[in-house]
Design an enzyme around this catalytic site. Sequence first.
Site, short mmCIF file in Angstrom:
data_model
loop_
_atom_site.label_atom_id
_atom_site.label_comp_id
_atom_site.label_asym_id
_atom_site.label_seq_id
_atom_site.Cartn_x
_atom_site.Cartn_y
_atom_site.Cartn_z
CB THR A 121 21.02 -100.06 16.39
OG1 THR A 121 21.83 -99.11 15.70
CG2 THR A 121 21.53 -100.25 17.81
CD GLU A 148 26.79 -96.45 9.13
OE1 GLU A 148 26.80 -97.19 8.14
OE2 GLU A 148 27.74 -95.71 9.42
CG LEU A 150 25.20 -92.86 9.83
CD1 LEU A 150 24.11 -91.85 10.15
CD2 LEU A 150 25.11 -93.27 8.37
CD GLU A 152 19.29 -88.43 13.01
OE1 GLU A 152 18.71 -87.34 13.10
OE2 GLU A 152 18.79 -89.50 13.39
CG ASN A 205 25.12 -95.31 19.91
OD1 ASN A 205 26.10 -94.78 19.41
ND2 ASN A 205 24.00 -95.49 19.24
N GLY A 250 24.99 -79.63 28.86
CA GLY A 250 23.80 -78.92 28.37
C GLY A 250 22.54 -79.52 28.94
N GLY A 254 19.53 -86.35 23.25
CA GLY A 254 18.24 -86.76 22.69
C GLY A 254 18.50 -87.53 21.41
CB CYS A 257 21.07 -93.12 18.25
SG CYS A 257 20.74 -93.00 16.49
CE LYS A 260 17.06 -96.85 18.16
NZ LYS A 260 17.84 -98.01 17.77
C1 UGA Z 1 24.76 -91.10 17.68
C2 UGA Z 1 26.25 -91.49 17.67
O1 UGA Z 1 27.04 -90.32 17.88
C3 UGA Z 1 26.65 -92.16 16.37
O2 UGA Z 1 27.99 -92.60 16.42
C4 UGA Z 1 25.72 -93.36 16.12
O3 UGA Z 1 26.01 -94.01 14.89
C5 UGA Z 1 24.27 -92.88 16.10
O4 UGA Z 1 23.98 -92.26 17.37
C6 UGA Z 1 23.38 -94.06 15.85
O5 UGA Z 1 23.31 -94.95 16.69
O6 UGA Z 1 22.79 -94.16 14.76
P1 UGA Z 1 23.37 -89.02 16.75
O7 UGA Z 1 22.27 -89.51 17.62
O8 UGA Z 1 23.08 -88.68 15.34
O9 UGA Z 1 24.58 -90.10 16.69
O10 UGA Z 1 23.95 -87.69 17.38
P2 UGA Z 1 25.09 -87.20 18.41
O11 UGA Z 1 25.86 -86.16 17.73
O12 UGA Z 1 25.85 -88.32 19.01
O13 UGA Z 1 24.20 -86.48 19.54
C7 UGA Z 1 23.25 -87.17 20.32
C8 UGA Z 1 22.69 -86.25 21.38
O14 UGA Z 1 23.66 -85.95 22.38
C9 UGA Z 1 22.21 -84.88 20.87
O15 UGA Z 1 21.04 -84.54 21.54
C10 UGA Z 1 23.33 -83.93 21.24
O16 UGA Z 1 22.90 -82.60 21.42
C11 UGA Z 1 23.79 -84.53 22.56
N1 UGA Z 1 25.21 -84.25 22.87
C12 UGA Z 1 26.19 -84.70 22.06
C13 UGA Z 1 25.53 -83.56 24.05
O17 UGA Z 1 24.64 -83.15 24.83
N2 UGA Z 1 26.84 -83.33 24.33
C14 UGA Z 1 27.84 -83.77 23.53
O18 UGA Z 1 29.03 -83.53 23.87
C15 UGA Z 1 27.52 -84.47 22.36
#
Ligand code: UGA
Length: 427
Positions: A121, A148, A150, A152, A205, A250, A254, A257, A260
């Site tokens: 990124t 990308e 994806l 985690e 993002n 919630g 965090g 991604c 940042k």
């Molecule tokens: C995120 C994006 O979802 C991906 O598409 C992207 O590729 C990735 O960043 C990246 O830039 O590499 P990620 O950080 O792994 O992925 O996780 P998410 O599932 O998006 O969750 C991020 C945070 O948001 C977590 O703390 C999660 O608990 C929180 N979250 C997520 C919420 O509080 N509410 C939601 O509805 C969804």
Amino acid sequence: MKITVIGTGYVGLVTTCGLASLGHQVWAVNRTPAKVRKLEKGQILFYEPGLGSLLKKNLKNRKIHFTTNFKEAINKGNFVFICVGTPPLADGRADLSAVKKVAKDITRYAKKPLMIINKSTVPVGTGRLVEKILAKNSHKFNIVSCPEFLSEGKAVKDFFHRDRIVVGADNKLVAQKVMNIFKKIKTVKMITDLETAELIKYSSNAFLATKISFINEIANFCELVGADVDEVAKGMGLDKRIAPYSLKAGIGYGGSCFPKDVKALKQMAAGNGYEFKLLKAVIKVNNLQRRLVIKKTKEILNNVKGKTITVLGLAFKNDTDDIRESAAIDIINWLNKLGAKVKVFDPKASKNAKKVLNSKIIFCSSPKEAAVKSQLLIIATEWSMFKQLKWPVIKKLMKKPNILDGKNLLDRKTLEKYGFNYVAMGK
Ligand code: UGA
């Protein structure tokens, strides 16, 4: 095809295993010999469901070759994927030193023209910067952006079943060649220019983070008017234009991604003379949402000092051992500062959390152990195992039956039936 992947972190290793599974020969570069030795044995350096078995399968098929030898690896085929970290600098901008180092090394060692595909990124304009560095080599390089997307915890699934593949390049023929690498993946494929592809990643993002901050503000408002945020989100998500995703209220977002990338986009805009007003608010709301847990804790316990508090969950989300920018870590540190005795449990992230948390924090090997003599149990990560806990047993172990569900994971009716005082976010 013969492909080189620079970097074996989340993006690099998933890309390596994914491309190998599509039938390509992949040379994956990590400059640390000890890490390469582990990877060669099929050991991954972090927890990601399904990735270990995919790696082992492709090592067995001889589709993946790990190496510390950068020079040899980049000259194997025609495609080089850059998958190195771009962590935040103190002012929020992305640190591009790893990307620049890779570009300089390619300039030094490339013996033929290559397609350089950036998956890290990176701020808009990084492709041009890499192009400039590479201009010192006598060969012609094509610079491509292939961001990308994806997540985690479900990275393997995301590799094969994605909503889209975006490829950005000056030359459409080059972009098509890169797209052909993903021929076996059936999804929407978008070809665009370099700068646009780079911005699609940040915009995606930042938009998802905005959805989360928006629903968290709705949650806070729900508490004032007696509405239920989960129901509000459900009703909103039924509208196809809104969609039900990233609408879970919630303790805020965090991870490595969203925090940042939202800051980096705001800084990128500022650097170009544009004040991104909305993103300022998204960040502010997210910071306040974590603090809300402390406010609610004080309301439940009156005085935090000397109280035993259990925190279930350390990772920034479920199905990962990643604690980067995890709200749970901040909350634990604040509770500890306020004089609480904090007992914690996480099914995967304890090892990483031990490296950053104070020695006063008590790490437990089960939720039951963490609940003993506790006056309040806080859910800080949405691990599905917390839903399956034997709550009547937990209640007996606790000193006071208080639950603060920071992830709106549990069912209020069931817990109240068991005699808990159940407090959630926006309900
Ligand atoms: C995120 C994006 O979802 C991906 O598409 C992207 O590729 C990735 O960043 C990246 O830039 O590499 P990620 O950080 O792994 O992925 O996780 P998410 O599932 O998006 O969750 C991020 C945070 O948001 C977590 O703390 C999660 O608990 C929180 N979250 C997520 C919420 O509080 N509410 C939601 O509805 C969804």
